[in-house]
Scaffold this active site. Structure first.
Site, PDB file in Angstrom:
ATOM      1  N   HIS A 163      48.234  30.716  43.800  1.00 27.39           N
ATOM      2  CA  HIS A 163      48.985  30.875  42.976  1.00 27.39           C
ATOM      3  C   HIS A 163      50.210  30.131  42.951  1.00 27.39           C
ATOM      4  O   HIS A 163      51.007  30.193  42.030  1.00 27.39           O
ATOM      5  CB  HIS A 163      49.854  32.003  44.561  1.00 27.39           C
ATOM      6  CG  HIS A 163      49.219  33.512  43.568  1.00 27.39           C
ATOM      7  ND1 HIS A 163      48.721  34.748  45.017  1.00 27.39           N
ATOM      8  CD2 HIS A 163      48.312  34.210  42.628  1.00 27.39           C
ATOM      9  CE1 HIS A 163      48.809  35.840  44.502  1.00 27.39           C
ATOM     10  NE2 HIS A 163      48.576  34.885  43.082  1.00 27.39           N
ATOM     11  N   GLU A 401      26.741  33.432  32.360  1.00 31.60           N
ATOM     12  CA  GLU A 401      27.767  31.977  33.085  1.00 31.60           C
ATOM     13  C   GLU A 401      26.137  31.330  34.450  1.00 31.60           C
ATOM     14  O   GLU A 401      26.838  31.410  34.868  1.00 31.60           O
ATOM     15  CB  GLU A 401      29.025  32.846  33.204  1.00 31.60           C
ATOM     16  CG  GLU A 401      28.649  33.970  33.917  1.00 31.60           C
ATOM     17  CD  GLU A 401      29.925  34.769  34.460  1.00 31.60           C
ATOM     18  OE1 GLU A 401      31.289  33.767  34.592  1.00 31.60           O
ATOM     19  OE2 GLU A 401      29.842  36.120  34.857  1.00 31.60           O
ATOM     20  N   ASP A 425      31.828  29.494  36.252  1.00 37.33           N
ATOM     21  CA  ASP A 425      30.208  29.570  37.381  1.00 37.33           C
ATOM     22  C   ASP A 425      29.595  29.140  36.500  1.00 37.33           C
ATOM     23  O   ASP A 425      28.471  28.342  37.280  1.00 37.33           O
ATOM     24  CB  ASP A 425      30.252  31.509  36.360  1.00 37.33           C
ATOM     25  CG  ASP A 425      31.391  32.291  37.534  1.00 37.33           C
ATOM     26  OD1 ASP A 425      31.301  31.774  39.329  1.00 37.33           O
ATOM     27  OD2 ASP A 425      32.442  33.036  37.729  1.00 37.33           O
ATOM     28  N   CYS A 472      35.790  31.045  27.399  1.00 36.85           N
ATOM     29  CA  CYS A 472      36.847  31.931  27.752  1.00 36.85           C
ATOM     30  C   CYS A 472      36.686  31.087  29.929  1.00 36.85           C
ATOM     31  O   CYS A 472      37.751  31.758  30.150  1.00 36.85           O
ATOM     32  CB  CYS A 472      36.127  33.606  28.822  1.00 36.85           C
ATOM     33  SG  CYS A 472      34.955  34.633  29.715  1.00 36.85           S
TER      34      CYS A 472
HETATM   35  C1  PEP Z   1      34.512  32.261  34.725  1.00 37.44           C
HETATM   36  O1  PEP Z   1      33.520  32.105  35.610  1.00 37.44           O
HETATM   37  O2  PEP Z   1      34.055  30.826  33.678  1.00 37.44           O
HETATM   38  C2  PEP Z   1      34.703  33.088  33.811  1.00 37.44           C
HETATM   39  C3  PEP Z   1      36.196  32.429  33.380  1.00 37.44           C
HETATM   40  O3  PEP Z   1      34.907  34.178  34.929  1.00 37.44           O
HETATM   41  P1  PEP Z   1      35.933  33.491  36.586  1.00 37.44           P
HETATM   42  O4  PEP Z   1      36.921  32.344  36.292  1.00 37.44           O
HETATM   43  O5  PEP Z   1      36.278  35.070  36.132  1.00 37.44           O
HETATM   44  O6  PEP Z   1      34.924  34.178  37.803  1.00 37.44           O
HETATM   45 MG    MG Z   2      33.298  34.063  36.020  1.00 41.36          MG
END
Ligand code: PEP
Ligand code: MG
Length: 551
Positions: A163, A401, A425, A472
């Site tokens: 955070h 991922e 991931d 993302c």
């Molecule tokens: C990722 O794994 O890149 C992703 C966008 O999901 P999170 O970070 O929520 O696991």
């Molecule tokens: Mg992820």
């Protein structure tokens, strides 16, 4: 900076006196947190203080404290023991996310404790142009830093996903975590030079280095101002190629902020974050209300990509009790968990479907590694849509991922409407390096050619079937990565909210044709450091060539 030691008497002056003292302090803390929330600069900041307020209402915590009061302990002792025990419980569960909750609890715990003990939380006396060095900063301390005086901060503890790091980004403060403890021994007033871009703290900087970094910083500030001014302009390369820049969000507030900063839609709604602090599942009506409000804020011309619950791994959800696993990241995570408990997925689909029609609705499945998972989930979605009398299904896509999904993207592509690559991931699973491991943090790098090659494979397969691909993961929020992602053919970049203007501005400075050349080049390199170096040179030669002038 160091925190003063607090002196706590164990024995109280009678249960009713101590009970009243604790109640008063809790009330005062709640009010102070409300003031901080109202004053908060961004939603991330407000969200943290709201979470702190919720922690103060945690029934288990209050029960423990009250039990100690009935045993004759002082309010300070009872409160301190209860928060320490709960924080320890969080820490013992071996999850990075719960470890952060423990840090939040310690923070809010100290706030109440100081109120009980009548200790004024005096503002730090800081000189101008200060670099704060501390063992660890609490979220409140970070949010309370006077940004007119503080240029940045350095901590021995903490992680890049904490955070405190989120707040530092929201405040635009350069920060560094995980430095050796010797940094704490530095004398106050000693001159140091912090280069957070490079992850460096220089202890003996010479004048030339100071001046050079000061000039760079000024350029950064001017560039940021210009980027925000131009945030509404689309992300179109100089040779006319449009790249959609959307937002990663976890709340309605963040959606509103994203739109104000030029976000063209939502590329990732992390739905599990909507209810992470809850002990009970939100009602179907409440869930439907949340998704509809977010969809309405976006409107029918923008994409809303809702990711179904992605719990497990480092994200346990209090109201979805799970058995302990030896390797939670390789266990019942994401879509696997939802298919084990189809009722959970069914309910979520129903709630998401209620927002169909308010925005361009997309549903996305996390952590897919097998084609059968996609088929099973689609079947459930179709059943729910039929039950609701919907004639048209929303778009359905998967996150890429897991390496198996990337390698088999050509097999998945005919069955999806889109892919979105979760590089966080994908990096962890490709390199077999825990994404939260402090010692592997510098090596678990999404710029590694192996990760980039999987992105290339995914895009090629998707485009061959006429499907679009987004990224993302955090890689999309790195200006340095934009040329390679565009060059590999990525259609959408879904980025953390404050970085929307920066990523759009970066896109506008590039040429698709050049990006394709640099992308091909870096795929052939040997390691992440080489990729970063090649991209840094390219970035310096394109994006940073025109110095920003003050006006
Ligand atoms: C990722 O794994 O890149 C992703 C966008 O999901 P999170 O970070 O929520 O696991
Ligand atoms: Mg992820």
């Amino acid at each position: 900076m160091a925190e003063p030691e607090l002196h706590i008497e164990e024995q109280g002056a009678g249960e009713s006196v101590e009970h009243a003292a604790l109640t008063r302090a809790l009330l005062a803390a709640t009010e102070a947190l409300q003031v901080l929330q109202d004053k908060a600069v961004g939603s991330a900041q407000a969200e943290i203080f709201r979470a702190h307020q919720e922690l103060l209402e945690d029934p288990t915590l209050l029960e423990q404290a009250h039990r100690l009061l009935t045993e004759g302990k002082s309010a300070a002792f009872a409160w301190n023991s209860a928060t320490a025990a709960t924080a320890k419980l969080f820490l013992g569960l071996g999850s990075a996310l719960l470890a952060e909750r423990a840090a939040d609890l310690a923070d809010v715990g100290q706030r109440v404790l100081k109120l009980i003990l009548g200790i004024e939380d005096s503002a730090w006396e800081l000189p101008d142009r200060a670099i704060v060095i501390a063992e660890q900063l609490t979220p409140s301390q970070t949010a309370g830093l006077d940004t007119r005086k503080v240029l940045g901060f350095v901590t021995v503890g903490g992680g890049a996903t904490s955070h405190v790091a989120i707040l530092a980004r929201a405040l635009g403060l350069p920060s560094l975590c995980g430095v050796p403890a010797q940094a704490l021994a530095l004398a106050n007033g000693k001159q140091v030079l912090l280069n957070a871009d490079k992850g460096e703290l220089h202890l003996e900087p010479d004048l030339a280095a100071v001046e050079q970094l000061a000039a760079t910083r000024k350029q950064h500030i001017l560039r940021r101002e210009r980027e925000v001014e131009q945030a509404a302009l689309p992300g179109i390369t100089r040779d006319g190629h449009h790249v959609e820049v959307t937002a990663n969000v976890a709340s309605l507030q963040e959606v509103e902020q994203a739109l104000a900063l030029g976000g063209e839609g939502v590329g990732l709604l992390r739905s599990e974050f909507l209810y992470l602090d809850r002990n009970r599942a939100p009602s179907p009506e409440e869930q439907a209300g949340t998704y509809s409000a977010i969809a309405r804020a976006l409107g029918t011309q923008r994409n809303l990509v809702v990711r179904t619950l992605d719990v497990g791994g480092d994200k346990p959800l209090a109201y979805v009790p799970m058995e302990r696993e030896t390797n939670p990241f390789l266990g019942l995570r994401g879509i696997r968990l939802c298919l084990e408990r189809p009722q959970l997925l069914r309910e979520q689909f129903r709630a998401i479907l209620a927002s169909a029609g308010f925005a361009r609705l997309h549903i996305m499945l996390p952590m897919v590694s097998l084609l059968s998972e996609l088929h099973l989930a689609r079947k459930i979605l179709e059943e729910e849509a039929t039950a609701l009398g919907l004639t048209e299904l929303p778009k359905l896509g998967i996150m890429i991922e897991v390496p198996s999904a990337a390698l088999m993207a050509d097999v998945f592509a005919p069955h999806v409407d889109f892919f979105s690559i979760g590089t966080n991931d994908l990096t962890q699973y490709t390199l077999a390096m825990d994404r939260d491991h402090p010692r592997l943090a510098s090596q678990a790098d999404s710029f590694h050619p192996s990760v980039l090659r999987l992105i290339a494979t995914t895009v090629k397969a998707a485009h061959a079937h006429g499907k679009w691909v987004g990224v993302c993961g955090a890689l999309a929020s790195e200006a340095l990565a934009v040329p390679v992602l565009i060059g590999l053919g990525v259609d959408e970049l879904s980025v953390s909210v404050p970085l929307i203007p920066t990523i759009k501005a970066t896109v506008r400075e590039l040429d698709l044709a050049d990006c394709q050349v640099i992308a091909r080049q870096v795929l052939g390199l040997e390691e992440a450091a080489q990729v970063r170096e090649a991209l840094r040179l390219y970035h310096a030669a394109t994006v940073e060539t025109s110095p920003v002038v003050e006006h």
